[in-house]
Write a protein that holds these residues in place. Structure first.
Motif, PDB file in Angstrom:
ATOM      1  N   VAL A  83       0.862  -1.184   0.000  1.00  5.59           N
ATOM      2  CA  VAL A  83       0.000   0.000   0.000  1.00  5.59           C
ATOM      3  C   VAL A  83       0.894   1.228   0.000  1.00  5.59           C
ATOM      4  CG1 VAL A  83      -1.817   1.245   1.204  1.00  5.59           C
ATOM      5  CG2 VAL A  83      -1.772  -1.256   1.247  1.00  5.59           C
ATOM      6  N   VAL A  84       0.822   2.008  -1.069  1.00  4.39           N
ATOM      7  CA  VAL A  84       1.730   3.140  -1.264  1.00  4.39           C
ATOM      8  C   VAL A  84       1.024   4.430  -0.857  1.00  4.39           C
ATOM      9  CG1 VAL A  84       3.227   4.344  -2.873  1.00  4.39           C
ATOM     10  CG2 VAL A  84       2.775   1.899  -3.187  1.00  4.39           C
ATOM     11  N   GLY A  85       1.606   5.106   0.149  1.00  8.42           N
ATOM     12  CA  GLY A  85       1.044   6.368   0.610  1.00  8.42           C
ATOM     13  C   GLY A  85       0.194   6.177   1.849  1.00  8.42           C
ATOM     14  N   GLY A  86       0.363   7.058   2.784  1.00 10.65           N
ATOM     15  CA  GLY A  86      -0.437   7.015   4.009  1.00 10.65           C
ATOM     16  C   GLY A  86      -1.595   7.978   3.926  1.00 10.65           C
ATOM     17  N   PRO A  87      -2.267   8.185   5.042  1.00  3.83           N
ATOM     18  CA  PRO A  87      -3.358   9.173   5.071  1.00  3.83           C
ATOM     19  C   PRO A  87      -2.824  10.539   4.649  1.00  3.83           C
ATOM     20  CG  PRO A  87      -3.273   7.871   7.101  1.00  3.83           C
ATOM     21  CD  PRO A  87      -2.030   7.564   6.333  1.00  3.83           C
ATOM     22  N   PRO A  88      -3.583  11.340   3.896  1.00  2.00           N
ATOM     23  CA  PRO A  88      -4.974  11.089   3.493  1.00  2.00           C
ATOM     24  C   PRO A  88      -5.122  10.330   2.178  1.00  2.00           C
ATOM     25  CG  PRO A  88      -4.356  13.291   2.849  1.00  2.00           C
ATOM     26  CD  PRO A  88      -3.139  12.707   3.551  1.00  2.00           C
ATOM     27  N   SER A  89      -3.997   9.954   1.516  1.00  2.00           N
ATOM     28  CA  SER A  89      -4.117   9.263   0.230  1.00  2.00           C
ATOM     29  C   SER A  89      -4.829   7.924   0.382  1.00  2.00           C
ATOM     30  CB  SER A  89      -2.722   9.053  -0.373  1.00  2.00           C
ATOM     31  OG  SER A  89      -2.105  10.275  -0.665  1.00  2.00           O
ATOM     32  N   ILE A  90      -4.400   7.135   1.371  1.00  3.26           N
ATOM     33  CA  ILE A  90      -5.033   5.856   1.672  1.00  3.26           C
ATOM     34  C   ILE A  90      -5.459   5.894   3.140  1.00  3.26           C
ATOM     35  CG2 ILE A  90      -4.770   3.349   1.741  1.00  3.26           C
ATOM     36  CD1 ILE A  90      -4.555   4.390  -1.072  1.00  3.26           C
ATOM     37  N   SER A  91      -6.750   5.833   3.382  1.00  6.06           N
ATOM     38  CA  SER A  91      -7.254   5.973   4.754  1.00  6.06           C
ATOM     39  C   SER A  91      -6.944   4.724   5.573  1.00  6.06           C
ATOM     40  CB  SER A  91      -8.756   6.222   4.737  1.00  6.06           C
ATOM     41  OG  SER A  91      -9.449   5.045   4.332  1.00  6.06           O
ATOM     42  N   PRO A  92      -6.844   4.861   6.885  1.00  7.54           N
ATOM     43  CA  PRO A  92      -6.623   3.695   7.746  1.00  7.54           C
ATOM     44  C   PRO A  92      -7.707   2.627   7.577  1.00  7.54           C
ATOM     45  CG  PRO A  92      -6.203   5.712   8.962  1.00  7.54           C
ATOM     46  CD  PRO A  92      -6.804   6.117   7.654  1.00  7.54           C
ATOM     47  N   SER A  93      -8.958   3.054   7.426  1.00 10.13           N
ATOM     48  CA  SER A  93     -10.036   2.071   7.285  1.00 10.13           C
ATOM     49  C   SER A  93      -9.915   1.305   5.974  1.00 10.13           C
ATOM     50  CB  SER A  93     -11.399   2.763   7.369  1.00 10.13           C
ATOM     51  OG  SER A  93     -11.529   3.755   6.362  1.00 10.13           O
ATOM     52  N   TYR A  94      -9.470   1.984   4.902  1.00 10.21           N
ATOM     53  CA  TYR A  94      -9.273   1.284   3.633  1.00 10.21           C
ATOM     54  C   TYR A  94      -8.150   0.243   3.780  1.00 10.21           C
ATOM     55  CZ  TYR A  94      -9.071   0.384  -1.359  1.00 10.21           C
ATOM     56  OH  TYR A  94      -9.136  -0.240  -2.585  1.00 10.21           O
ATOM     57  N   SER A  95      -7.059   0.635   4.419  1.00 11.24           N
ATOM     58  CA  SER A  95      -5.947  -0.298   4.618  1.00 11.24           C
ATOM     59  C   SER A  95      -6.381  -1.499   5.447  1.00 11.24           C
ATOM     60  CB  SER A  95      -4.780   0.420   5.304  1.00 11.24           C
ATOM     61  OG  SER A  95      -4.210   1.384   4.459  1.00 11.24           O
ATOM     62  N   GLN A  96      -7.202  -1.266   6.474  1.00 15.51           N
ATOM     63  CA  GLN A  96      -7.683  -2.362   7.307  1.00 15.51           C
ATOM     64  C   GLN A  96      -8.571  -3.313   6.496  1.00 15.51           C
ATOM     65  OE1 GLN A  96      -9.621  -0.436  10.598  1.00 15.51           O
ATOM     66  NE2 GLN A  96      -7.707   0.441  11.397  1.00 15.51           N
TER      67      GLN A  96
END
Length: 593
Positions: A477-490
């Motif tokens: 998963v490339v990029g942290g919040p806000p690009s990729i939300s924690p809930s999406y990663s979970q």
């Protein structure tokens, strides 16, 4: 115009050379003969203060290459003598370097230098040639050092005091040279020996980024420099200052800057390049920019570099719009995985350079990415006349298009190797930098980049179905919040194990991605991190060659990227784009502050 000398920092540590000093006892006798007759030295005809040397080409991280600096056979005694005679034409008397003699002594071999055989009444030319050969330091370097310190090579009025502190060895900025190291031979030998001993345990190590001051006055400040090589490291250990902006202005380059300017390393560079070939020739890596008249020409030029020849018959060519980024972000790693380039087109017209490149490549298949708004029917029809095996991949939105690109490319790969896709890269489709960086890394290992709506709470069904179809076993998963939300990663982690990679900004994320999957190729690509076209084609090329792609700012490269490039010892760096996209400083791998 004379060159100004920059004298040395206090070398109190040089007292450790007491053993060498003891060997430098002057012996009596004057019996040496004149060195052999004139021989041609490789030297430019213009003096170092009027030659075609420009301040913009000075690179504080790469002042001279190892190949030039450590070439102890660059000049022989006759060529050094010929050089001194030519440069000192206006000098008369026995203190001129072309005529100067001094009795030298035997010095035994040690870790850094081979044995030196002393001679009674030895000529300066012989000393310079023999010391260079014994210590593996170029005679050109020693001549340059003598000039930049005391102007001894060209001056018409030398005196014994100048000869006694010829190279500034063990001389401080605020006091006279130490008596134990006074004398021309001691100065030349001591400097060469010190240059070699700098190869270990030095403050300015090659491959590291160091804050180097502008002046002995600490209030003048400093700037970070990533040191390319051992030779440049040696120069900074000998003279630990870099020229400031004022010292590098064109009108000041052969004169004074301001009260904070220091000139030693600037003058070394300008003297060497004025007298001899380029000081940085033979540098590793070499830097060759790839650019065209516009983004379309540049993409074609990148393709030509990656797939040279005539009637190449590449497996595939991907074509995407050069006016927007989403479609091409997934296409770049797909092209790399299938062994072809990514080219760019206008929506309504195929640029001439791109048309010519497609014909030269003679692809077995063409993939057009995006709908008719991105690549129009006219362009599609033109491509179909070159290769009838042509496919358009178009989705309902950028995410659907990304999935279609991945499924098309990687099911083809699975047909060849029906095991599984080891990893997929997941990045936001809302902006380009993270997916752009992932493209080269993914392409090199045959992995897809899937664009997702990272602000969503969970993975959508079509993306989950694609992961199943590809038999993916993990996701980066490339990029942290806000690009990729924690809930999406979970949500994604519930489907496959995930490895999150994110940095403080796009450049930091790029560096971390490259570290996560080290490249195995012999090249590196550098593209701007502020726009997408050049980097898209570069990502495909980098992936196909198993090379790294680094993002740069317009006038500098992040220091960790430069350090990584130097640490991998790649042969060539390819900056992508013209000087308005990436300036000359990027080609010099100048570190950002």
């Amino acid at each position: 115009m004379k060159f100004m000398s920059q004298r040395r920092l206090p070398h109190k540590l040089l007292r450790s050379l007491a053993a060498v000093t003891a060997c430098l006892v002057i012996v009596a006798g004057l019996v040496a003969a004149q060195p052999a007759g004139p021989a041609s030295a490789i030297v430019k005809s213009t003096p170092p203060d009027t030659n075609d040397v420009y301040a913009k080409d000075f690179n504080p991280g790469n002042i001279i290459s190892d190949a030039n600096f450590y070439n102890g056979s660059a000049m022989t005694t006759p060529t050094v003598q010929s050089f001194l005679t030519a440069q000192g034409v206006d000098c008369t008397g026995t203190l001129c370097l072309k005529s100067y003699r001094q009795t030298t002594v035997d010095i035994p071999a040690d870790t850094w230098c081979s044995a030196y055989t002393g001679v009674a009444s030895e000529f300066a030319a012989s000393m310079i040639a023999k010391v260079g050969a014994a210590c593996g330091i170029s005679q050109r370097v020693l001549l340059t050092l003598l000039q930049k310190e005391q102007q001894l090579v060209t001056r018409s009025d030398p005196n014994q005091s100048l000869l006694d502190m010829a190279t500034g060895f063990s001389c401080s900025d605020t006091s006279d040279c130490e008596v134990a190291f006074a004398g021309f031979f001691k100065q030349v030998y001591g400097a060469a020996h010190r240059f070699r001993s700098y190869e270990s345990g030095t403050a300015y190590r090659s491959g590291t980024t160091v804050a180097i001051r502008y002046n002995p006055d600490i209030t003048c400040g400093s700037a970070k420099v990533t040191i390319w090589n051992k030779a440049t490291s040696a120069l900074y250990n000998y003279t630990p200052y870099q020229p400031n902006t004022e010292a590098l202005l064109p009108e000041n380059f052969f004169a004074k800057g301001d009260s904070c300017s220091a000139y030693g390393n600037r003058n070394f560079w300008s003297v060497y390049n004025g007298w001899f070939d380029s000081s940085t020739s033979g540098s590793v890596p070499t830097v060759n920019a790839i650019s065209g008249q516009d983004r379309y020409d540049t993409a074609a030029a990148i393709s030509l570099k990656s797939f040279p020849g005539v009637n190449v018959k590449v497996p595939v060519v991907y074509l995407a719009a050069g006016t927007n980024f989403p479609d091409a972000l997934s296409a770049a790693p797909a092209a790399a995985a299938l062994g072809g380039p990514l080219l760019l087109s206008l929506p309504d017209r195929l640029p001439d350079s791109v048309l010519a490149e497609v014909k030269r490549l003679a692809p077995q298949r063409i993939v057009v990415v995006g709908g008719t708004d991105s690549i129009g029917a006219t362009v599609y029809a033109q491509l179909a006349t070159i290769q009838s095996q042509i496919t358009r991949l178009d989705g309902t939105d950028r995410y659907d298009t990304s999935r279609k690109i991945a499924k098309d490319a990687y099911t083809r790969l699975l047909d060849l190797n029906p095991s599984k896709v080891e990893v997929v890269y997941v990045a936001s489709g809302a902006n380009f930098p993270d997916a752009l960086s992932a493209g080269a890394v993914a392409g090199a290992i045959g992995a897809p980049v899937i664009l997702v709506n990272g602000s969503a709470d969970a993975v959508d069904t079509p993306t989950a179905d694609l992961l199943t179809a590809l038999n993916a076993t993990k996701a980066t998963v490339v990029g942290g919040p806000p690009s990729i939300s924690p809930s999406y990663s979970q949500s994604l982690a519930a489907l496959v194990p995930i490895l999150p990679i994110s940095g403080s900004d796009r450049f930091d994320t790029n560096i971390k991605l490259n570290k996560s999957a080290p490249s195995t190729g012999d090249s590196v690509y550098v593209a701007t991190g502020f726009s997408f076209p050049d980097a898209l084609a570069g990502a495909a090329a980098a992936g196909a060659g198993h090379d790294a792609l680094y993002l740069a700012q317009t006038a500098c490269v992040p220091a960790p990227a430069v350090e990584s490039i130097l640490a991998t010892h790649v042969a060539t760096v390819y900056p992508l784009g013209g000087p308005t996209t990436l300036t000359n400083k990027v080609s010099q791998l100048v570190s950002c502050q």
